[in-house]
Design an enzyme around this catalytic site. Structure first.
Site, PDB file in Angstrom:
ATOM      1  N   ASP A  22       0.850  -1.195   0.000  1.00  0.00           N
ATOM      2  CA  ASP A  22       0.000   0.000   0.000  1.00  0.00           C
ATOM      3  C   ASP A  22       0.889   1.250   0.000  1.00  0.00           C
ATOM      4  O   ASP A  22       1.561   1.518   0.977  1.00  0.00           O
ATOM      5  CB  ASP A  22      -0.889  -0.070   1.249  1.00  0.00           C
ATOM      6  CG  ASP A  22      -1.627   1.226   1.525  1.00  0.00           C
ATOM      7  OD1 ASP A  22      -1.764   2.054   0.596  1.00  0.00           O
ATOM      8  OD2 ASP A  22      -2.067   1.401   2.682  1.00  0.00           O
ATOM      9  N   ASN A  24      -0.024   4.511  -0.297  1.00  0.00           N
ATOM     10  CA  ASN A  24      -0.514   5.797   0.225  1.00  0.00           C
ATOM     11  C   ASN A  24      -1.187   5.692   1.590  1.00  0.00           C
ATOM     12  O   ASN A  24      -1.798   6.640   2.055  1.00  0.00           O
ATOM     13  CB  ASN A  24      -1.468   6.454  -0.785  1.00  0.00           C
ATOM     14  CG  ASN A  24      -2.740   5.641  -0.968  1.00  0.00           C
ATOM     15  OD1 ASN A  24      -2.863   4.535  -0.432  1.00  0.00           O
ATOM     16  ND2 ASN A  24      -3.688   6.184  -1.702  1.00  0.00           N
ATOM     17  N   ASP A  26      -3.804   4.012   2.727  1.00  0.00           N
ATOM     18  CA  ASP A  26      -5.252   3.874   2.940  1.00  0.00           C
ATOM     19  C   ASP A  26      -5.658   2.423   3.225  1.00  0.00           C
ATOM     20  O   ASP A  26      -6.847   2.110   3.296  1.00  0.00           O
ATOM     21  CB  ASP A  26      -6.046   4.433   1.748  1.00  0.00           C
ATOM     22  CG  ASP A  26      -5.833   3.615   0.485  1.00  0.00           C
ATOM     23  OD1 ASP A  26      -4.997   2.683   0.501  1.00  0.00           O
ATOM     24  OD2 ASP A  26      -6.502   3.902  -0.531  1.00  0.00           O
ATOM     25  N   ASP A  30      -1.688  -0.888  -3.896  1.00  0.00           N
ATOM     26  CA  ASP A  30      -1.864  -0.027  -5.066  1.00  0.00           C
ATOM     27  C   ASP A  30      -0.621  -0.037  -5.956  1.00  0.00           C
ATOM     28  O   ASP A  30       0.383  -0.661  -5.630  1.00  0.00           O
ATOM     29  CB  ASP A  30      -2.224   1.403  -4.618  1.00  0.00           C
ATOM     30  CG  ASP A  30      -1.265   1.912  -3.562  1.00  0.00           C
ATOM     31  OD1 ASP A  30      -0.057   1.656  -3.692  1.00  0.00           O
ATOM     32  OD2 ASP A  30      -1.726   2.551  -2.587  1.00  0.00           O
ATOM     33  N   ASP A 208      -8.628 -13.885 -18.574  1.00  0.00           N
ATOM     34  CA  ASP A 208      -9.495 -14.499 -17.566  1.00  0.00           C
ATOM     35  C   ASP A 208     -10.545 -15.400 -18.212  1.00  0.00           C
ATOM     36  O   ASP A 208     -11.124 -15.030 -19.237  1.00  0.00           O
ATOM     37  CB  ASP A 208     -10.189 -13.383 -16.770  1.00  0.00           C
ATOM     38  CG  ASP A 208     -11.026 -13.936 -15.637  1.00  0.00           C
ATOM     39  OD1 ASP A 208     -10.436 -14.484 -14.699  1.00  0.00           O
ATOM     40  OD2 ASP A 208     -12.265 -13.824 -15.695  1.00  0.00           O
ATOM     41  N   GLU A 263      -6.344 -18.416 -19.040  1.00  0.00           N
ATOM     42  CA  GLU A 263      -6.845 -19.262 -17.960  1.00  0.00           C
ATOM     43  C   GLU A 263      -7.829 -20.229 -18.617  1.00  0.00           C
ATOM     44  O   GLU A 263      -8.960 -19.864 -18.910  1.00  0.00           O
ATOM     45  CB  GLU A 263      -7.540 -18.393 -16.913  1.00  0.00           C
ATOM     46  CG  GLU A 263      -7.872 -19.181 -15.678  1.00  0.00           C
ATOM     47  CD  GLU A 263      -9.008 -18.587 -14.868  1.00  0.00           C
ATOM     48  OE1 GLU A 263      -9.135 -18.962 -13.711  1.00  0.00           O
ATOM     49  OE2 GLU A 263      -9.790 -17.776 -15.393  1.00  0.00           O
TER      50      GLU A 263
HETATM   51  C1  NOJ Z   1     -11.140 -16.390 -12.724  1.00  0.00           C
HETATM   52  C2  NOJ Z   1     -10.442 -15.465 -11.782  1.00  0.00           C
HETATM   53  O1  NOJ Z   1      -9.152 -15.951 -11.521  1.00  0.00           O
HETATM   54  C3  NOJ Z   1     -11.311 -15.372 -10.560  1.00  0.00           C
HETATM   55  O2  NOJ Z   1     -10.653 -14.711  -9.516  1.00  0.00           O
HETATM   56  C4  NOJ Z   1     -12.590 -14.679 -10.952  1.00  0.00           C
HETATM   57  O3  NOJ Z   1     -13.473 -14.667  -9.850  1.00  0.00           O
HETATM   58  C5  NOJ Z   1     -13.281 -15.398 -12.109  1.00  0.00           C
HETATM   59  N1  NOJ Z   1     -12.370 -15.779 -13.155  1.00  0.00           N
HETATM   60  C6  NOJ Z   1     -14.319 -14.523 -12.721  1.00  0.00           C
HETATM   61  O4  NOJ Z   1     -13.720 -13.465 -13.418  1.00  0.00           O
HETATM   62 CA    CA Z   2      -3.397   2.396  -1.126  1.00  0.00          CA
END
Ligand code: NOJ
Ligand code: CA
Length: 547
Positions: A22, A24, A26, A30, A208, A263
């Site tokens: 982190d 900053n 908060d 980031d 993804d 993935e």
């Molecule tokens: C796979 C991602 O690794 C996971 O974290 C996410 O919840 C699902 N796809 C949906 O995007």
């Molecule tokens: Ca932060």
């Protein structure tokens, strides 16, 4: 001859942005925090970092619900910060990969908001999967599909005139409407996004849910017993391949190679390899390896299969033990059942962390010695375990809520990293002492001994094991070069013993007894000390220089 592109044997470090550092104060990790830790990553010796999604998001699924694909999430930083991070990483020879989410966006995405305001069957709705319901009054979802997070994959909307209306499809949470990839406008918009980030210097993307994009437009009911986890076979048709061919052409149009790694949760090796043909994705995650038990026969089989199914398509294999969705492997390997299953995380079952740690050290030397790319999830280099005692009121993962707590979800592997000091939050903020409580304030007190500060220069620490292994991957070409095939050496069945190149070898002892090492010129590294008699103990690995 051109050198092999960097990504074929890169070690990629996965940064789970909100839990890394982190900058900053908060309490939320980031981009500035990452930039300030680039020295750490360079010294660790990784070639690339992959950032989990860092685009504007209401965080219904930790950033996998994106409201704007060409901006930065304000709690993570700004576009300028991203430019500075990419530049800083490149100065240190580290590539930067982003995470693109093509299957769905956030329900706050302007396109979805427009669709909600538009008529049924309008052009705006055709960006998504809107359908009338079944049964009297359309009160039932259009089909029986279930979402991966539990519950139906359909949610009904209220039409602008206030009446109960159409349903929309979401394979994940209701806040994550699925895009309709049959729509050419959707395709064009994603190409624009790829170019936007490539032009800013991003070196690649993790894609993804890469194999679930397409939906059979007839939306047939699926066999309810088939299990939710395999992508529907409709995805094997040409449509999805056209998408990745287009993306590949975009990635390969840059002088400096960009990488697309998917993935792809497909168990069948042949089906999996279809996504890795030379004109499609460059690489994909090796889930079969990740899920495999700590068992010599099972590991040998999955390694052999991986090599065999990658060979004909020419894509490099990948090796990975953990990520932000998976129970940390120190915990997994310390249980009676060492496999991983998305539907049964083994939560709360007895765990021997000492055994899990010992095996994780050996597993690190195993996967970093295999030919191809390696993916390391933040915190595994510190030997962190799954935090399983997170109180219900602090849990954030939608999986927890949507399964009524049956599935504990993934918060336990997403706890902020411990950097320094003797108390939580262990230097999680780089902004000094004035820092808000971390977003997930559940670091175990026992992590005092697991901070980066505590492990640096301790020759027995997990961190030093990773640093040494990554350094050897660079100096001993046999380990690092993906083109040097793996050659098994004669050994007992419970031992994995293989050569890489002319002079490198790796031996992993999964038997219950110490074993003699094969003939060698030097022991380069071991995961735990050899016995006094020079034997390799049970659940230990060694890297050797051989003649
Ligand atoms: C796979 C991602 O690794 C996971 O974290 C996410 O919840 C699902 N796809 C949906 O995007
Ligand atoms: Ca932060």
């Amino acid at each position: 001859m051109l050198a092999d592109p960097w990504w074929r044997d890169a070690v990629t470090y996965q940064v789970y942005v909100r839990s890394f550092a982190d900058g900053n104060g908060d309490g939320i990790g980031d981009l500035r925090g990452i930039r300030e830790k680039l020295g750490y990553l360079a010294e660790l010796g990784v070639n690339a970092i992959w950032l989990n999604p860092c685009f504007p998001s209401p965080m219904a699924d930790a950033g996998y619900d994106i409201a704007d694909y060409r901006e930065i999430e304000p709690s993570f930083g700004t576009l300028d910060e991203m430019d500075a991070l990419i530049a800083g990483a490149h100065e240190r020879g580290i590539r930067v990969l982003l995470d693109i989410v093509p299957n769905h966006c956030s329900d706050r995405h302007p396109r979805f908001q427009e669709a909600l305001r538009a008529e049924p069957r309008s052009a705006q709705r055709s960006w998504f999967w809107f359908r009338p319901g079944r049964g009297p009054g359309g009160d039932l979802p259009p089909n029986n599909w279930q979402s991966y997070f539990g519950g139906p994959a359909w949610t009904r909307v209220t039409e602008p005139d206030g009446t109960p209306g159409q349903w929309y499809l979401h394979l994940f949470a209701p806040e994550q409407p699925d895009f309709n990839w049959e729509n050419p406008e959707v395709r064009a918009d994603f190409v624009k996004t790829l170019r936007f980030w490539f032009d800013r210097g991003a070196d690649g993307f993790r894609i993804d849910s890469a194999a679930v994009l397409m939906k059979d437009p007839l939306l047939p009911d699926l066999d309810p017993d088939a299990g939710p986890c395999e992508p529907h076979p409709y995805n094997d048709r040409d449509g999805i391949h056209e998408i990745y061919q287009e993306w590949r052409a975009v990635a390969d149009s840059y002088d400096e190679p960009r990488v697309l790694f998917g993935e792809v949760w497909i168990a069948d090796p042949q089906r999996f390899a279809k996504y890795l043909r030379p004109q499609e994705m460059h690489a994909a995650f090796n889930f079969p390896f990740l899920r495999c038990a700590w068992d010599p026969r099972a590991l040998r089989a999955v390694i052999d299969q991986t090599v065999v199914f990658h060979r004909p398509v020419g894509a490099p294999a990948t090796w990975v033990l953990s990520n932000h969705d998976v129970t940390r492997h120190v915990t997994r390997y310390g249980r009676a059942d060492t496999t991983f299953d998305f539907d049964d995380r083994g939560h709360g079952r007895p765990v021997d962390l000492e055994l899990g740690t010992r095996r994780s050290r050996a597993a690190a030397l195993l996967y970093l010695a295999l030919p191809g790319g390696a993916y390391l999830y933040q915190g595994e280099e510190l030997g962190l375990w799954e935090v399983e005692d997170i109180p219900a009121e602090l849990r954030q993962d939608p999986m927890w809520e949507r399964t009524d707590g049956v599935n504990p979800g993934r918060d336990g592997c997403r706890v902020p990293l411990p950097w320094s000091g003797a108390r939580p939050p262990f230097g999680f903020s780089t902004a000094g002492d004035r820092q808000a409580e971390p977003w997930l304030p559940t670091q175990p007190v026992a992590w005092t001994e697991y901070t980066v500060q505590a492990q640096l220069d301790d020759p027995d620490s997990m961190l030093e094991l990773y640093r040494s292994a990554l350094a050897l991957r660079r100096t001993e070409p046999g380990f690092g070069s993906e083109r040097d095939p793996l050659r098994w050496m004669d050994s007992a069945e419970e031992v994995l013993s293989f050569r890489r190149g002319d002079t490198a070898a790796c031996v992993v002892n999964l038997s219950a007894e110490p074993i003699a090492l094969p003939p060698h010129e030097a022991v380069l590294l071991t995961s735990s000390p050899l016995t006094d008699g020079g034997l390799l103990p049970s659940d230990c690995a060694a890297w050797l220089k051989v003649g």
